[in-house]
Design an enzyme around this catalytic site. Structure first.
Site, short mmCIF file in Angstrom:
data_model
loop_
_atom_site.label_atom_id
_atom_site.label_comp_id
_atom_site.label_asym_id
_atom_site.label_seq_id
_atom_site.Cartn_x
_atom_site.Cartn_y
_atom_site.Cartn_z
N ASP A 1 11.01 -7.64 -1.69
CA ASP A 1 9.36 -7.48 -1.38
C ASP A 1 9.42 -9.56 -1.79
O ASP A 1 9.18 -9.57 -2.69
CB ASP A 1 8.15 -7.07 -1.88
CG ASP A 1 6.66 -7.45 -0.99
OD1 ASP A 1 6.21 -8.95 -0.96
OD2 ASP A 1 5.78 -6.32 -0.28
N GLY B 1 0.79 -0.88 0.03
CA GLY B 1 0.37 0.09 -0.10
C GLY B 1 0.82 1.23 0.32
O GLY B 1 0.36 2.32 -0.29
N ASP C 1 4.96 -3.80 7.07
CA ASP C 1 3.56 -3.95 6.91
C ASP C 1 3.96 -4.99 8.44
O ASP C 1 2.77 -5.02 9.04
CB ASP C 1 2.57 -4.60 6.05
CG ASP C 1 2.45 -5.97 6.12
OD1 ASP C 1 3.85 -6.24 6.46
OD2 ASP C 1 2.43 -6.79 5.10
N ASN C 2 5.35 -5.22 9.94
CA ASN C 2 5.06 -5.85 10.40
C ASN C 2 6.10 -4.80 11.11
O ASN C 2 6.60 -4.37 10.26
CB ASN C 2 5.26 -7.13 9.54
CG ASN C 2 6.67 -7.00 9.45
OD1 ASN C 2 7.49 -7.03 9.85
ND2 ASN C 2 6.47 -7.09 8.04
N ASN D 1 -5.38 -6.78 -1.82
CA ASN D 1 -3.86 -5.80 -2.08
C ASN D 1 -4.53 -4.79 -2.58
O ASN D 1 -4.16 -4.26 -3.21
CB ASN D 1 -2.86 -6.68 -2.67
CG ASN D 1 -2.25 -7.53 -1.66
OD1 ASN D 1 -1.35 -8.68 -2.86
ND2 ASN D 1 -2.25 -7.58 -0.45
N LEU D 2 -6.04 -5.46 -3.67
CA LEU D 2 -5.88 -4.53 -4.71
C LEU D 2 -6.54 -2.45 -4.74
O LEU D 2 -6.93 -2.41 -5.76
CB LEU D 2 -6.71 -5.29 -6.31
CG LEU D 2 -6.23 -6.19 -6.75
CD1 LEU D 2 -6.78 -6.97 -8.16
CD2 LEU D 2 -4.17 -6.00 -7.34
N CYS E 1 -3.27 -3.96 9.12
CA CYS E 1 -4.14 -3.37 8.23
C CYS E 1 -5.64 -5.02 8.53
O CYS E 1 -6.22 -4.82 8.43
CB CYS E 1 -3.71 -3.35 6.85
SG CYS E 1 -3.08 -1.72 7.10
N CYS F 1 7.28 -29.17 32.56
CA CYS F 1 5.69 -29.50 33.53
C CYS F 1 5.85 -31.31 33.11
O CYS F 1 6.46 -31.64 32.20
CB CYS F 1 5.05 -28.77 34.05
SG CYS F 1 3.32 -28.55 32.67
#
Lengths: 372, 76
Positions: free
Chosen positions: A60, A39, A128-129, A68-69, A187, A330
């Site tokens: 990318d 974006g 985006d992260n 996405n579009l 997003c 444990c």
């Protein structure tokens, strides 16, 4: 790449006061890396290619999908399933065949980030992260590269220029430590108005052009927040914090060893590990293995060295934990997960903390299978 | 004494986008007051800006000053 300026193509910006042929020549000589062709990256790339930035790198590893579009305007339905970096490069080449476009279809990681980024003058963050954002930030600090930051959330977006000169503000001066997974929605979960990253990505392109050509007042050490619903703009002054540098890897080796996905809790079920990983980890160095069962619980484990600290006494025995990695087990994996979460709140991201899924019963079962 | 608080991003869901608060001396007491009224805020990450400058240490507030709370954004 063509080294002569096309006067016809760039005429409308060549006639701008303070821009002119000198500005155009600076763009032509420039190398800009855009991380994330989504974006933010799409509009940034589109305008930088059109403006005549001589070399554009696109990183990318993702492919185009239908969702996405609505905001990633370089792609069409025919591109669904194709590499974003490659499709973006093809579209940009049609817009401006006179510039050099390099597509990186791999994910930016600590192994390749420094070598990729070092070939460029400016980096644009269109990711985006948080794990990639912190990694890019730290790499740019190490390599002394300016970083044009942009981010969006629902109807609001942010733009800033970090690391423009030595000692300048970087992202960790704002948020020293990354948030954990789900602490801040992305997003995909929170939504975003498609035009918003269009505005913010275009602002990133604008700031990049200002930096490269030396015109105007770029957002150096300033954070601009734009609200698409009411058109409010809030522009604030950032200041470098003395403690920030200690949070950034000291050198290339330390950077390559940093696990950004782990820091950001991006790996699903980050706390829980299976018996195979458990065995791998306990054979390493800088490890504290802790049995949080009560003293009388069976079986007694003699196969590997560990501390015996029952869950309820854990918080009173923190001084026993000295290593950078903590693995807790444990009987069945329930109490150890609880212990892992408790220790996470105490140690934060300063230690890696894991819980053995299925507990020592599962571990015994797997080892019995192996010996049969 | 009156403080104008403007709120950004996801924090708006908790606090709304604007608050006017009275009799708050400094940023520490502002956060204490907000945490009491909005307990979920304790778990939120944000930066504090006083009169458009980020602050990290306790900062005295003046009458009619503007304080902003900005959470991190990750979307792109």
């Amino acid at each position: 790449m063509d080294n002569t300026i096309s006067y016809e193509r760039y005429h409308r910006q060549l006639i701008l006061k303070n821009f002119g042929e000198a500005g155009q020549q600076k763009l032509l000589q420039a190398k800009v890396l855009v991380v994330g062709a989504g974006g933010l990256g799409c509009p940034a790339l589109q305008y930088l290619a059109a403006a005549g930035v001589g070399t554009l790198g696109i990183v990318d590893d993702d492919t185009v999908s239908l969702s996405n579009l609505h905001r990633q305007i370089l792609y069409s339905v025919n591109d669904i399933g194709s590499s974003k970096a490659e499709r973006a490069a093809a579209v940009l080449h049609k817009i401006n065949p006179g510039i050099n476009i390099v597509a990186y279809t791999e994910r930016l990681t600590t192994a390749n980030a420094l070598s990729i980024i070092s070939a460029y003058d400016i980096v644009i963050d269109g990711t985006d992260n948080f794990s990639t954002r912190y990694m890019i930030n730290d790499a740019c600090v190490l390599l002394e590269k300016p970083l044009v930051y942009g981010a969006v959330s629902q109807f609001e977006g942010q733009v800033a220029i970090f690391n423009q000169h030595n000692g300048a503000v970087n992202y960790r001066d704002l948020f020293p430590q990354p948030p954990h997974e789900n602490e801040v929605p992305n997003c995909a979960t929170a939504g975003v108005l498609g035009v918003l990253p269009g505005i913010i990505g275009t602002m990133q392109a604008n700031e990049t052009i200002k930096l490269l050509t030396g015109i105007g007042k770029p957002l150096i050490n300033r954070l601009l927040t734009y609200n698409a619903l009411n058109n409010h703009i809030y522009d604030l002054e950032l200041s470098a914090q003395p403690a920030t540098r200690s949070l950034i890897p000291a050198d290339k080796d330390a950077f390559e060893k940093t696990d950004y996905d782990w820091l950001c809790g991006a790996i699903s079920e980050a706390f829980e590990i299976d018996t195979v990983l458990f065995d791998e980890l306990i054979s390493g160095n800088d490890i504290d293995v802790i049995d949080v069962r009560e003293a009388d619980e069976m079986p007694i484990i003699k196969e590997f060295i560990h501390h015996k600290i029952p869950l309820l006494q854990l918080k009173d025995n923190l001084s026993l934990i000295k290593s950078g990695t903590i693995i807790i087990f444990c009987q069945s994996g329930v109490r150890s997960l609880q212990a892992a979460k408790e220790l996470m709140t105490i140690f934060g991201t300063s230690k890696k903390i894991y819980s053995l899924r299925g507990g020592i019963m599962e571990w015994k079962l797997q080892h019995t299978k192996q010996t049969v | 004494m009156q403080i104008n608080l403007i709120i950004f991003g996801q924090l708006c869901e908790l606090l709304g986008d604007h608050l006017v608060l009275n009799d708050i001396a400094d940023t520490n007491s502002l956060i204490t007051t907000l945490n009491k009224k909005y307990p979920e805020l304790v778990h939120s990450k944000y930066i504090i800006a006083v009169e458009k400058k980020t602050v990290t240490e306790n900062t005295m507030l003046t009458d009619r000053c503007t304080v902003a709370l900005l959470p991190p954004f990750s979307g792109g």
